[in-house]
Write a protein that holds these residues in place. Structure first.
Motif, PDB file in Angstrom:
ATOM      1  N   ARG A 238       0.818  -1.209   0.000  1.00 27.29           N
ATOM      2  CA  ARG A 238       0.000   0.000   0.000  1.00 27.29           C
ATOM      3  C   ARG A 238       0.855   1.264   0.000  1.00 27.29           C
ATOM      4  NH1 ARG A 238      -4.848  -0.446  -2.050  1.00 27.29           N
ATOM      5  NH2 ARG A 238      -5.607   1.343  -0.835  1.00 27.29           N
ATOM      6  N   PHE A 239       2.034   1.188   0.625  1.00 22.71           N
ATOM      7  CA  PHE A 239       2.954   2.318   0.554  1.00 22.71           C
ATOM      8  C   PHE A 239       3.427   2.516  -0.883  1.00 22.71           C
ATOM      9  CE2 PHE A 239       7.133   4.339   0.883  1.00 22.71           C
ATOM     10  CZ  PHE A 239       6.845   5.427   1.701  1.00 22.71           C
ATOM     11  N   LEU A 240       3.758   1.422  -1.561  1.00 24.70           N
ATOM     12  CA  LEU A 240       4.174   1.507  -2.962  1.00 24.70           C
ATOM     13  C   LEU A 240       3.063   2.075  -3.834  1.00 24.70           C
ATOM     14  CD1 LEU A 240       6.132  -1.842  -3.377  1.00 24.70           C
ATOM     15  CD2 LEU A 240       7.052   0.439  -3.851  1.00 24.70           C
ATOM     16  N   LYS A 241       1.848   1.638  -3.589  1.00 20.72           N
ATOM     17  CA  LYS A 241       0.710   2.131  -4.378  1.00 20.72           C
ATOM     18  C   LYS A 241       0.583   3.641  -4.252  1.00 20.72           C
ATOM     19  CE  LYS A 241      -3.933   3.154  -4.733  1.00 20.72           C
ATOM     20  NZ  LYS A 241      -4.648   4.322  -4.174  1.00 20.72           N
ATOM     21  N   ALA A 242       0.681   4.156  -3.028  1.00 16.08           N
ATOM     22  CA  ALA A 242       0.590   5.596  -2.814  1.00 16.08           C
ATOM     23  C   ALA A 242       1.808   6.316  -3.386  1.00 16.08           C
ATOM     24  CB  ALA A 242       0.446   5.899  -1.328  1.00 16.08           C
TER      25      ALA A 242
ATOM     26  N   VAL B 169       7.218  -7.269  -7.942  1.00 14.08           N
ATOM     27  CA  VAL B 169       6.442  -6.658  -6.854  1.00 14.08           C
ATOM     28  C   VAL B 169       5.791  -5.367  -7.335  1.00 14.08           C
ATOM     29  CG1 VAL B 169       6.590  -5.553  -4.586  1.00 14.08           C
ATOM     30  CG2 VAL B 169       7.793  -7.701  -5.007  1.00 14.08           C
ATOM     31  N   LEU B 170       6.565  -4.518  -8.014  1.00 14.44           N
ATOM     32  CA  LEU B 170       6.013  -3.276  -8.531  1.00 14.44           C
ATOM     33  C   LEU B 170       4.883  -3.541  -9.528  1.00 14.44           C
ATOM     34  CD1 LEU B 170       9.310  -1.251  -9.142  1.00 14.44           C
ATOM     35  CD2 LEU B 170       7.701  -0.985  -7.250  1.00 14.44           C
ATOM     36  N   GLU B 171       5.075  -4.513 -10.399  1.00 11.46           N
ATOM     37  CA  GLU B 171       4.054  -4.827 -11.394  1.00 11.46           C
ATOM     38  C   GLU B 171       2.802  -5.400 -10.733  1.00 11.46           C
ATOM     39  OE1 GLU B 171       2.400  -4.766 -15.146  1.00 11.46           O
ATOM     40  OE2 GLU B 171       4.212  -3.829 -14.351  1.00 11.46           O
TER      41      GLU B 171
END
Length: 207
Positions: free
Chosen positions: A24-28, A62-64
């Motif tokens: 969720r941190f990556l998403k934001a 992970v990013l994808e």
């Protein structure tokens, strides 16, 4: 920190449970301007794979996964760095970043940073972040803590790190695991000087 300035961040994932917080941190993070040097450990990839039942093998996977799952706006640039590459650019203080977040942070990583033992890029980048007096945020996800854990975290606090345990609040009435992840993401961004309201602020006043 100037909120209009693009964020330059080092983000590491160590091998603790709590992949939801990193995801969720990556998403934001993907939705705000800036660039991030991303370093997941092999153990973190394994935990992410198991907790999300996802076919991920690398940091790019992970990013994808995050991109496909939540389809965030893509306003952020990511630089993948290898966990074992102790000579990468972020291993040197001659390169500049605003802060570093280890999310989640294992107790092994806490211990290594506390003692200055830098056997991989996460530990080295954290060591550099401390010595250059930049913001280092460690997000442990462990319970209970033993005395060794507590002493290590206290020593890192005294050295200038911020210890931000993955302890989400419930006053925002979370409806999903994503809500809990967003709570921690918001708190971490505020520690970095960025205001992202991913959950309702507490207010005793009721509409």
């Amino acid at each position: 920190m100037n909120e209009d300035k693009p964020l330059r961040l080092v983000l590491a994932m160590a091998g603790a449970s709590g992949s939801i917080y990193a995801a969720r941190f990556l998403k934001a993070l993907m939705e705000i301007p800036g660039e991030t040097w991303f370093v997941p450990s092999p153990a973190a990839i394994r935990v992410f794979k198991e907790e999300y039942e996802a076919n991920v093998q690398t940091g790019e996977d992970v990013l994808e996964f995050v991109r496909k799952k939540w389809d965030p706006k893509q306003n952020h640039k990511f630089h993948l760095r290898k966990f074992e590459d102790i000579g990468a650019d972020i291993a040197s203080g001659s390169n500049i970043w605003d802060g570093m977040v280890v999310l989640p942070c294992s107790m092994k990583t806490v211990a290594a940073i506390r003692t200055g033992i830098t056997e991989n890029l996460i530990e080295r980048a954290a060591d550099v972040t401390l010595k250059e007096r930049r913001k280092l945020i460690l997000v442990p996800r462990e319970t209970p803590y033993n005395r060794i854990h507590l002493e290590n975290m206290l020593a890192l606090h005294d050295a200038g790190a911020i210890i931000a345990p993955a302890s989400p609040g419930f006053y925002q009435m979370p409806q999903s695991l994503e809500d809990l992840g967003d709570f921690m993401a918001t708190r971490i961004f505020r520690l970095l000087g960025r205001e992202l309201d991913l959950y309702p602020r507490w207010s005793p006043e009721k509409d």
